[in-house]
Design an enzyme around this catalytic site. Sequence first.
Site, PDB file in Angstrom:
ATOM      1  N   LYS A 244       0.840  -1.203   0.000  1.00 51.85           N
ATOM      2  CA  LYS A 244       0.000   0.000   0.000  1.00 51.85           C
ATOM      3  C   LYS A 244       0.877   1.257   0.000  1.00 51.85           C
ATOM      4  CE  LYS A 244      -3.798  -2.510   2.118  1.00 51.85           C
ATOM      5  NZ  LYS A 244      -4.615  -2.888   3.273  1.00 51.85           N
TER       6      LYS A 244
ATOM      7  N   GLN B  14      -4.580  -1.419   9.549  1.00 49.50           N
ATOM      8  CA  GLN B  14      -4.521  -2.759   8.968  1.00 49.50           C
ATOM      9  C   GLN B  14      -5.063  -3.793   9.957  1.00 49.50           C
ATOM     10  OE1 GLN B  14      -3.675  -3.333   5.796  1.00 49.50           O
ATOM     11  NE2 GLN B  14      -3.887  -5.544   5.951  1.00 49.50           N
TER      12      GLN B  14
ATOM     13  N   ASP C 120     -11.019   2.648   4.063  1.00 50.39           N
ATOM     14  CA  ASP C 120     -11.346   1.217   4.015  1.00 50.39           C
ATOM     15  C   ASP C 120     -12.840   1.016   3.783  1.00 50.39           C
ATOM     16  OD1 ASP C 120      -9.425  -0.818   4.214  1.00 50.39           O
ATOM     17  OD2 ASP C 120      -8.986  -0.276   6.289  1.00 50.39           O
TER      18      ASP C 120
HETATM   19  N1  GUN Z   1      -6.860  -6.916   6.263  1.00 52.85           N
HETATM   20  C1  GUN Z   1      -7.187  -7.681   5.187  1.00 52.85           C
HETATM   21  N2  GUN Z   1      -7.780  -6.925   4.232  1.00 52.85           N
HETATM   22  C2  GUN Z   1      -7.838  -5.673   4.720  1.00 52.85           C
HETATM   23  C3  GUN Z   1      -8.341  -4.440   4.199  1.00 52.85           C
HETATM   24  O1  GUN Z   1      -8.887  -4.349   3.079  1.00 52.85           O
HETATM   25  N3  GUN Z   1      -8.196  -3.359   5.020  1.00 52.85           N
HETATM   26  C4  GUN Z   1      -7.633  -3.443   6.252  1.00 52.85           C
HETATM   27  N4  GUN Z   1      -7.545  -2.332   6.978  1.00 52.85           N
HETATM   28  N5  GUN Z   1      -7.155  -4.554   6.758  1.00 52.85           N
HETATM   29  C5  GUN Z   1      -7.255  -5.667   5.995  1.00 52.85           C
END
Ligand code: GUN
Length: 287
Positions: free
Chosen positions: A54, A98, A121
Amino acid sequence: MTAQLIDGKHISQQIIEQVKLRVEARHERGKRAPGLAVVRVGEDSASRIYVRNKLKACERCQVNSFSHEVPASTSQQDLLALIDRLNRDPAVDGILVQLPLPDHIDSDAVTDGIDPSKDVDGFHPYNIGRLMLGLAGLRPCTPRGVMTLLQRTGITIDGKDAVILGRSNIVGRPMALELLHAGATITVCHSRTRDLPEKVAQADLVVAALGKPHFVQGSWVKYGAIVIDVGINRLNDGSLAGDVDFEAVRQRASWITPVPGGVGPMTVASLLENTLQAAENRDPDSS
Ligand code: GUN
């Protein structure tokens, strides 16, 4: 029949390039670069890789990133205090914490603590409620990425029977809503579903998001179905596997996403789209 591949890597690169051009156009109008804060708590090895991807994508689109790595022992109160600071920071348009979080932290409380206008998100109840109602808002990244893949591949969703495997808040539930809004008839299967192979056999479109390697068998899949594999499972030999038995399913499907190189890069591209959208919402063109 051998399925055609849906190339998520290529399509995600196109999206990232578009975000970059829009960020540059903002710059030319005298606007600041969008800013994304990424919070990682603890040492989950998969989270480390996802967060790194990311942050790299931010660099490619000239989006400012602010990385916060906090120890697993951090209290919920301290994490909420960090989120509160990020909510009030004018350089931050998007906040991503995350998941998963350590067990002593209530992830619902953390999601609730994020300003909905910075919730890139799309997990905050406000944004999920807007998705439920079919209203504009920040949408969860993985389902958004799947919708983009289908649109860019020219696949029509209207009128299709879609089966979604998995009912997580991150993928399964919002995926069902996205497909419903696009005109599909949806069935959401989960660990309590009976006769799962029969349900899959009815589907024109299968989205597998249950986190079990090679779970969806070739014999379950209708000839000509479209198969989207959201799974990213690390096997003992270190390789990645999806939730679909790719080699068997591709013999019957018309379109299929590979793992890696399918949905995974689209989640990152959608995050960048959401970050730009959050910046534009907070900082609209007035002239
Ligand atoms: N963990 C697995 N997929 C995601 C996601 O799309 N966003 C976040 N914040 N954590 C994750």
